[in-house]
Motif scaffolding. Structure first.
Motif, PDB file in Angstrom:
ATOM      1  N   THR A  87       0.819  -1.209   0.000  1.00 56.91           N
ATOM      2  CA  THR A  87       0.000   0.000   0.000  1.00 56.91           C
ATOM      3  C   THR A  87       0.854   1.260   0.000  1.00 56.91           C
ATOM      4  N   ALA A  88       2.181   1.097   0.048  1.00 61.01           N
ATOM      5  CA  ALA A  88       3.108   2.236   0.031  1.00 61.01           C
ATOM      6  C   ALA A  88       3.966   2.192  -1.226  1.00 61.01           C
ATOM      7  N   ALA A 182       6.280   2.617  12.671  1.00 66.30           N
ATOM      8  CA  ALA A 182       5.904   4.019  12.865  1.00 66.30           C
ATOM      9  C   ALA A 182       6.955   4.803  12.097  1.00 66.30           C
ATOM     10  N   LYS A 183       6.638   5.192  10.869  1.00 62.70           N
ATOM     11  CA  LYS A 183       7.651   5.696   9.947  1.00 62.70           C
ATOM     12  C   LYS A 183       7.935   7.184  10.095  1.00 62.70           C
ATOM     13  N   TYR A 184       6.870   7.985  10.242  1.00 64.62           N
ATOM     14  CA  TYR A 184       7.014   9.434  10.146  1.00 64.62           C
ATOM     15  C   TYR A 184       6.115  10.150  11.149  1.00 64.62           C
ATOM     16  N   ALA A 185       6.434  11.418  11.395  1.00 67.70           N
ATOM     17  CA  ALA A 185       5.561  12.319  12.148  1.00 67.70           C
ATOM     18  C   ALA A 185       5.194  13.534  11.303  1.00 67.70           C
ATOM     19  N   ASP A 186       5.382  13.460   9.993  1.00 74.32           N
ATOM     20  CA  ASP A 186       5.132  14.580   9.085  1.00 74.32           C
ATOM     21  C   ASP A 186       4.442  14.045   7.833  1.00 74.32           C
ATOM     22  N   ASP A 187       3.224  14.484   7.607  1.00 68.99           N
ATOM     23  CA  ASP A 187       2.444  13.978   6.474  1.00 68.99           C
ATOM     24  C   ASP A 187       3.075  14.307   5.130  1.00 68.99           C
ATOM     25  N   GLN A 188       3.651  15.482   5.007  1.00 68.65           N
ATOM     26  CA  GLN A 188       4.234  15.870   3.723  1.00 68.65           C
ATOM     27  C   GLN A 188       5.434  15.000   3.380  1.00 68.65           C
ATOM     28  N   VAL A 189       6.251  14.691   4.358  1.00 67.54           N
ATOM     29  CA  VAL A 189       7.396  13.817   4.119  1.00 67.54           C
ATOM     30  C   VAL A 189       6.918  12.395   3.817  1.00 67.54           C
ATOM     31  N   ALA A 190       5.909  11.937   4.538  1.00 64.63           N
ATOM     32  CA  ALA A 190       5.359  10.598   4.292  1.00 64.63           C
ATOM     33  C   ALA A 190       4.832  10.471   2.866  1.00 64.63           C
ATOM     34  N   ARG A 192       5.803  12.345   0.254  1.00 61.86           N
ATOM     35  CA  ARG A 192       6.898  12.507  -0.701  1.00 61.86           C
ATOM     36  C   ARG A 192       7.796  11.274  -0.770  1.00 61.86           C
ATOM     37  N   LEU A 193       8.096  10.685   0.366  1.00 64.01           N
ATOM     38  CA  LEU A 193       9.043   9.571   0.387  1.00 64.01           C
ATOM     39  C   LEU A 193       8.387   8.204   0.243  1.00 64.01           C
ATOM     40  N   SER A 194       7.104   8.105   0.646  1.00 56.88           N
ATOM     41  CA  SER A 194       6.456   6.797   0.651  1.00 56.88           C
ATOM     42  C   SER A 194       5.095   6.777  -0.021  1.00 56.88           C
TER      43      SER A 194
END
Length: 309
Positions: A87-88, A182-190, A192-194
Motif C-alpha cells: 500500500t506504500a 511508525a515511519k514518520y511524524a510529518d504527512d508531507q514527508v510521508a 513525498r518519500l512513501s
C-alpha cells in the motif's frame, strides 16, 4: 512479561466463527476498502487498485527466518510469509522487487493455509505475515482453513503501519503479535518519500487499536519467545527525514513508556534512493546516537536498538 499457552484465535473462536469472520472480510473485496486509500476496486472482478493486488494473494516466498528481533525469531526461526505488492511506494524500499514490482506467485487460500502448516511442521515459533494489509481477507480465509487442520502457532501481523482500524478489528482476537512500523511524524514527508496520504493520523490510530487488542509490550514465554503483544519498529532515516524524536515522543506520551520499540539503523540507499541528495547515503554515527538518546530520554526502555554498522 508473561506467559500464554495458546494463540488467541484458538482460545476465542470456533472454526465456524473464523470462517464467518473470513467471509465478512472477503465481501469487502467487491469494493475494496481494506486499506486507508479506500479505492473501491472490485478485486473479485479483476479490478486493481493502488496496491495492484488482485483477488488471490500473491506470495513471494515462505521460509524459516532468523533475522527478526530475538523474541520473534527465537531459536527455531519465524515462519515468514512475504506477500507481494504494498500500500506504500517507499523511494528507499529494500524489497522493491516484491513490494512494487510484484515478484511472486498467486496462490489460493487453500495453498496459503498449506504454507502456514508447512512452517509449523518446520518448527517455527510463529506465522509471520509480512505486508499483509491488502490481503487481509484472503489471510483470514487461510487461517480459518489452517486452523481446521491443526494450525496452533501465534499469528504475527508485520505491517508498514498504514492500516485502517476497521480492518484491524477483523483480526481482533485472531492476531497475537503486532509488528507495525511508525515511519514518520510529518504527512508531507510521508507522502513525498512513501506515497502515503494522511499517514500520521492513520498510523497513530492503527497503533492505538493494536495496543487496545494486544497490550503495549510483548508477552514472552518461559524461553523468552514472543507469544503475544506489540512491538513498534522505527527505521531511522538520514537527514532527520524520519522525525525520530517526534515519533518516539508520541509513542511515549500517548501509548505509554511501557510500549516496546525496535529502533532500526539498517537503512541504506536502495531503489530510487540511490543518488538522491537526501536519501543517498547511510546513517551517520551522530544521527543514530541522537535517535538512541531520544529513546532513552523519553523512558522507552523496552525493546531493541540495532547496532550501527
Amino acid at each position: 512479561m508473561g506467559e500464554r499457552q495458546a494463540p488467541s484465535y484458538l482460545q476465542r473462536y470456533t472454526a465456524k466463527q473464523l470462517a464467518e469472520r473470513a467471509g465478512e472480510a472477503a465481501a469487502r473485496l467487491e469494493a475494496c476498502d481494506l486499506c486507508p486509500r479506500l479505492c473501491g476496486a472490485n478485486r473479485l472482478a479483476g479490478e486493481l487498485g493502488y496496491c495492484r493486488a488482485g483477488a488471490l494473494p500473491r506470495v513471494a516466498s515462505h521460509n524459516v527466518h532468523h533475522g527478526e528481533e530475538p523474541p520473534i525469531s527465537g531459536t527455531r526461526g519465524s515462519g515468514t510469509i512475504f506477500f507481494s505488492r504494498c500500500t506504500a511506494r517507499c523511494l528507499f524500499c529494500q524489497n522493491y522487487p516484491i513490494s512494487q514490482n510484484g515478484v511472486g506467485d498467486d496462490v489460493s487460500p487453500h495453498q496459503l493455509a498449506g504454507m502456514m502448516l508447512d512452517l509449523q511442521r518446520a518448527g517455527c515459533h510463529n506465522i509471520n505475515l509480512v505486508t499483509p494489509t491488502h490481503y487481509a481477507a484472503q489471510i483470514l480465509q487461510a487461517v480459518a482453513l489452517a486452523a481446521r487442520q491443526g494450525l496452533h502457532l501465534p499469528l504475527l501481523y508485520n505491517t508498514n503501519g498504514y492500516d485502517r482500524v476497521e480492518t484491524l478489528r477483523l483480526f481482533d482476537g485472531i492476531v497475537d503479535i503486532y509488528l507495525p512500523d511508525a515511519k514518520y511524524a510529518d504527512d508531507q514527508v510521508a507522502a513525498r518519500l512513501s506515497g502515503l496520504r494522511g499517514y500520521v493520523e492513520v498510523n497513530r490510530a492503527a497503533l492505538t487499536e493494536m495496543r487496545r487488542q494486544v497490550g503495549g509490550g510483548l508477552v514472552l514465554d518461559e524461553d523468552g519467545v514472543a507469544v503475544g503483544g506489540l512491538l513498534i519498529r522505527h527505521l531511522v532515516l538520514p537527514n532527520g527525514l524520519s522525525q525520530t524524536p517526534e515519533v518516539l515522543r508520541w509513542i511515549a506520551e500517548t501509548l505509554g513508556t511501557d510500549t516496546w520499540v525496535s529502533l532500526m539503523s539498517q537503512y541504506f540507499p536502495a531503489h530510487r534512493a540511490v543518488g538522491d541528495p537526501e536519501l543517498g547515503r547511510r546513517l551517520r554515527v551522530r544521527e543514530y546516537r541522537e535517535a538512541r538518546q531520544a529513546l532513552e530520554t523519553l523512558g522507552l526502555e523496552e525493546g531493541w536498538c540495532q547496532e550501527l554498522t
